[in-house]
Write an enzyme that holds these catalytic residues in place. Structure first.
Site, PDB file in Angstrom:
ATOM      1  N   ASP A  12       2.078   4.161  -1.655  1.00  0.00           N
ATOM      2  CA  ASP A  12       3.361   3.590  -2.066  1.00  0.00           C
ATOM      3  C   ASP A  12       3.632   3.804  -3.556  1.00  0.00           C
ATOM      4  O   ASP A  12       4.773   3.659  -4.005  1.00  0.00           O
ATOM      5  CB  ASP A  12       3.392   2.077  -1.798  1.00  0.00           C
ATOM      6  CG  ASP A  12       3.292   1.750  -0.325  1.00  0.00           C
ATOM      7  OD1 ASP A  12       3.640   2.625   0.489  1.00  0.00           O
ATOM      8  OD2 ASP A  12       2.867   0.637   0.008  1.00  0.00           O
TER       9      ASP A  12
ATOM     10  N   ASP B 218       8.184  -1.124   3.447  1.00  0.00           N
ATOM     11  CA  ASP B 218       7.100  -0.807   4.361  1.00  0.00           C
ATOM     12  C   ASP B 218       7.064  -1.901   5.435  1.00  0.00           C
ATOM     13  O   ASP B 218       7.551  -3.011   5.215  1.00  0.00           O
ATOM     14  CB  ASP B 218       5.803  -0.789   3.546  1.00  0.00           C
ATOM     15  CG  ASP B 218       4.594  -0.496   4.389  1.00  0.00           C
ATOM     16  OD1 ASP B 218       4.752   0.084   5.465  1.00  0.00           O
ATOM     17  OD2 ASP B 218       3.482  -0.850   3.958  1.00  0.00           O
TER      18      ASP B 218
ATOM     19  N   ASP C 188       2.788  -1.838  -0.336  1.00  0.00           N
ATOM     20  CA  ASP C 188       1.490  -2.373  -0.759  1.00  0.00           C
ATOM     21  C   ASP C 188       0.357  -1.359  -0.844  1.00  0.00           C
ATOM     22  O   ASP C 188      -0.772  -1.731  -1.153  1.00  0.00           O
ATOM     23  CB  ASP C 188       1.057  -3.502   0.193  1.00  0.00           C
ATOM     24  CG  ASP C 188       0.829  -3.006   1.612  1.00  0.00           C
ATOM     25  OD1 ASP C 188       1.246  -1.871   1.924  1.00  0.00           O
ATOM     26  OD2 ASP C 188       0.243  -3.759   2.414  1.00  0.00           O
TER      27      ASP C 188
END
Length: 685
Positions: free
Chosen positions: A580, A379, A576
């Site tokens: 996810d 990410d 995070d």
């Protein structure tokens, strides 16, 4: 350039919907002991240890009398009673797990242990009867010493491992906790009634007050607010919401009161879908076998084959009475004392080292294939960047307004907003150390920005989309300049004219570049997955040295990409947010940023406590070294059997070479000591 190039507008704050994953590396079979509660295992170990101590004191080690051994009339029967209790009580979990392995036709560690302790017990009972009742001479050696120590060591090994693995809660439970218990249902007469969230259905209207959790997915039909979606998206900032904007169940309402028309509850809700994806991802990896269990399975067959050959051969040569003790010795020597500690000791040492380096390893089995990792999907916002927007540039486009007035006017209007861009503007004003202005009649412009009156003049602080919708001219060239640098632009408008602009950007985390360089040096390809626009993503990627970028993604896209990359090789995922969680679980190794959400952390295999991406470097180094140590320990724990089993069976007895029970015990003990010392030398290289 130390700014995160993430483009963010007032109306579409970066819902960087990313995902994360999983993998496995402990030497013991979790499934085989999974039926045991952690507290039961701990109690079983201590009681077994208490029973073992007097057995060791009163029983010889494979016929070898120890200096501390104490015997007295009837001591053999005391040992028999204690050994029987220990065999049944301490051996129970191994028996039940052995049955499971046999049903699956996959003998492993539990089968090997069960075979060893069963042979040791049965033959020891025979020895007591032969020695103390039938008075057979020469005396028959018993194996209560081996029986008790094997049970205790194996229980200890499982305790060490389970204690490391079960120190965190379930990701699914964390997801379920995000939703409130009750909701304010708006009735046909306009009055509200508190009901359980389980009673809600699509099409109903609910009232959500300031500070409350959103009980279901829906669309705002009245009011405006700023929603804290950090628990859902992982973004550490509030998101402005107005009429026709969607809300996600589990997010937290800010200072406003809103009415929401429900679009998804129960199975159709976003959180429920995420939970299903996490559950499916977890179950899809449950078939993985750990290496130690495979070694134990091979050893199980080897011991049986060698013992059978020895029994038949010596029965023919010297008779059954001569063959039985040799056969029993072969099966006892195969008992995996060292093998039982080979992996748990490494895991315990690795856990201790990782904690001092900002790493929380939740799933020890997840590091088993670290050398096979080929892709690191990550990410952007919150992982590679800080997620904290700062003003990088601002200017006046009107000769009647000073450059600093652009910040002062904007800060006055944005003062009450919790929007991250607004907070960045307010902080920039504070840095000026100038006297502030007062704003009146402040109102949100749904999905576009905010407006207010300052010194009798009305201003709007808005995004480019507001300018486009209202046909307000602005300098596209200047906009492109800052957008290409990854900034987000806010415009100050007066009387339908742009009088100033403010460019804000997110900063790249200091350790991000080091991590990317290390991944490249290890032939692990870094891949960025982000919901941001391609220009912003490419800018961050170029600064960090990331060549593969997937931008403008929704959560489902990212999970699909994890699966797609897994077709090419093993995948590590770093993220995070709640969104996810499925990817963290699905991938081969999931790494969560410590500052992220509880759900992401619960779904991950490893948590970076300090939220420093550079800690991934230590993680990979530690995992690779631990893997090497595990292989070494497996050789020390079981490798001696390659020589010991044939020699114990009498393969070289014709030239006077044979390993008896006494020498076998010494070798077995030595391998256990070597395994322990080798584990303690583990460190990050």
């Amino acid at each position: 350039m130390n700014h995160d190039m993430s483009h963010m507008n007032h109306e579409n704050m970066g819902h960087d919907m990313s995902h994360m994953g999983h993998m496995n590396m402990s030497g013991m079979d979790h499934g085989s002991m999974g039926h045991m509660h952690m507290g039961n295992l701990k109690l079983k170990f201590w009681i077994s240890l208490i029973l073992t101590i007097p057995i060791i004191i009163m029983s010889p080690m494979m016929g070898m009398k120890m200096p501390f051994q104490v015997t007295f009339p009837g001591s053999d029967f005391v040992v028999l009673v204690l050994g029987t209790i220990l065999f049944i009580y301490g051996g129970y979990p191994f028996f039940t797990s052995c049955i499971s392995e046999m049903k699956n036709k996959k003998p492993g560690m539990m089968s090997l242990i069960t075979m060893g302790i069963s042979v040791a017990y049965v033959y020891s009972v025979y020895a007591v009867i032969a020695n103390d009742i039938l008075k057979v001479r020469p005396m028959v050696n018993d194996f209560f010493w081996e029986l008790s120590t094997l049970i205790v060591i194996m229980l200890l090994g499982h305790w060490i491992e389970m204690n490391s693995v079960m120190n965190a809660g379930s990701a699914l439970n964390k997801l379920a906790e995000l939703l409130p218990d009750n909701a304010h249902l708006v009735q046909s007469d306009g009055q509200t009634r508190d009901v359980s969230v389980h009673e809600l259905s699509e099409g109903q209207t609910i009232l959500i007050k300031s500070g409350e959790k959103v009980p279901a997915d829906g669309t705002i039909i009245d009011g405006s607010t700023a929603l804290n979606e950090s628990l859902i998206t992982g973004e550490s900032r509030d998101v402005q919401k107005g009429v026709n904007d969607s809300v996600i169940g589990g997010s937290i309402n800010g200072s406003g009161t809103i009415k929401v028309k429900i679009t998804g509850t129960g199975e159709s809700g976003y959180l429920s879908k995420v939970m299903n994806m996490v559950s499916e991802a977890q179950s899809s990896k449950s078939e993985a076998e750990d290496l130690a269990n495979k070694v134990a399975g091979y050893l199980f067959y080897a011991a049986l084959i060698v013992a059978l050959i020895a029994f038949v051969t010596w029965s023919i040569i010297h008779g059954v009475a001569y063959a039985i003790p040799i056969t029993v010795s072969v099966l006892i020597i195969a008992c995996p004392h060292a093998l039982g500690l080979a992996i748990p000791l490494i895991i315990s040492r690795m856990t201790s080292i990782s904690a001092t380096h900002g790493l929380l390893i939740r799933n020890k089995t997840a590091l088993e294939g670290i050398k096979q990792i080929r892709y690191a999907l990550m990410d952007k916002t919150g992982t590679l960047t800080q997620g904290d927007f700062k003003v990088n540039a601002y200017d006046s486009l009107d000769s009647n307004i000073d450059k600093n007035d652009v910040i002062k006017i904007s800060a006055a209007i944005e003062a009450s907003s919790s929007h991250p861009l607004a907070q960045g503007i307010v902080q920039a004003f504070k840095d000026l150390n100038e006297e502030g202005l007062q704003a009146e009649n402040v109102e949100e412009i749904a999905g576009s920005g905010i407006k207010g009156t300052v010194d009798g003049k009305e201003y709007q602080v808005v995004s480019s989309s507001y300018l486009d919708k209202n046909d307000i001219d602005y300098d596209q060239k200047t906009a492109d300049k800052y957008l290409q640098q990854g900034n987000s632009l806010s415009y100050v408008v007066e009387d339908g004219k742009v009088v100033g602009y403010i460019a804000e950007g997110d900063s790249i985390k200091p350790g991000a570049k080091d991590m990317i360089e290390f991944l490249n040096s290890q032939n692990i390809i870094p891949v960025m997955l982000t919901g941001d626009n391609k220009q912003a993503a490419d800018k961050v990627a170029s600064i960090l040295g990331i060549k593969e970028v997937n931008a403008q993604l929704v959560p489902e896209d990212k999970q699909k990409l994890v699966t797609k990359y897994q077709e090419k090789g093993k995948v590590m995922f770093i993220g995070d947010g709640v969104n996810d969680a499925p990817s963290l679980t699905k991938s081969d190794l999931g790494v969560a940023i410590g500052s992220g959400t509880d759900v992401a952390i619960e779904s991950a295999d490893v948590v970076l406590v300090n939220s420093d991406p550079a800690d991934v470097i230590n993680l990979i180094k530690l995992a690779k070294h631990a893997r090497t140590k595990m292989i070494q320990n497996l050789w020390w724990g079981a490798g001696y059997n390659i020589i010991a089993l044939p020699l114990a069976a009498g393969a070289l007895s014709s030239i006077g070479i044979i390993i008896g029970p006494m020498l076998g015990a010494v070798i077995m003990s030595l391998s256990t000591v070597i395994v322990a010392i080798n584990a303690m030398t583990l460190k990050i290289k």
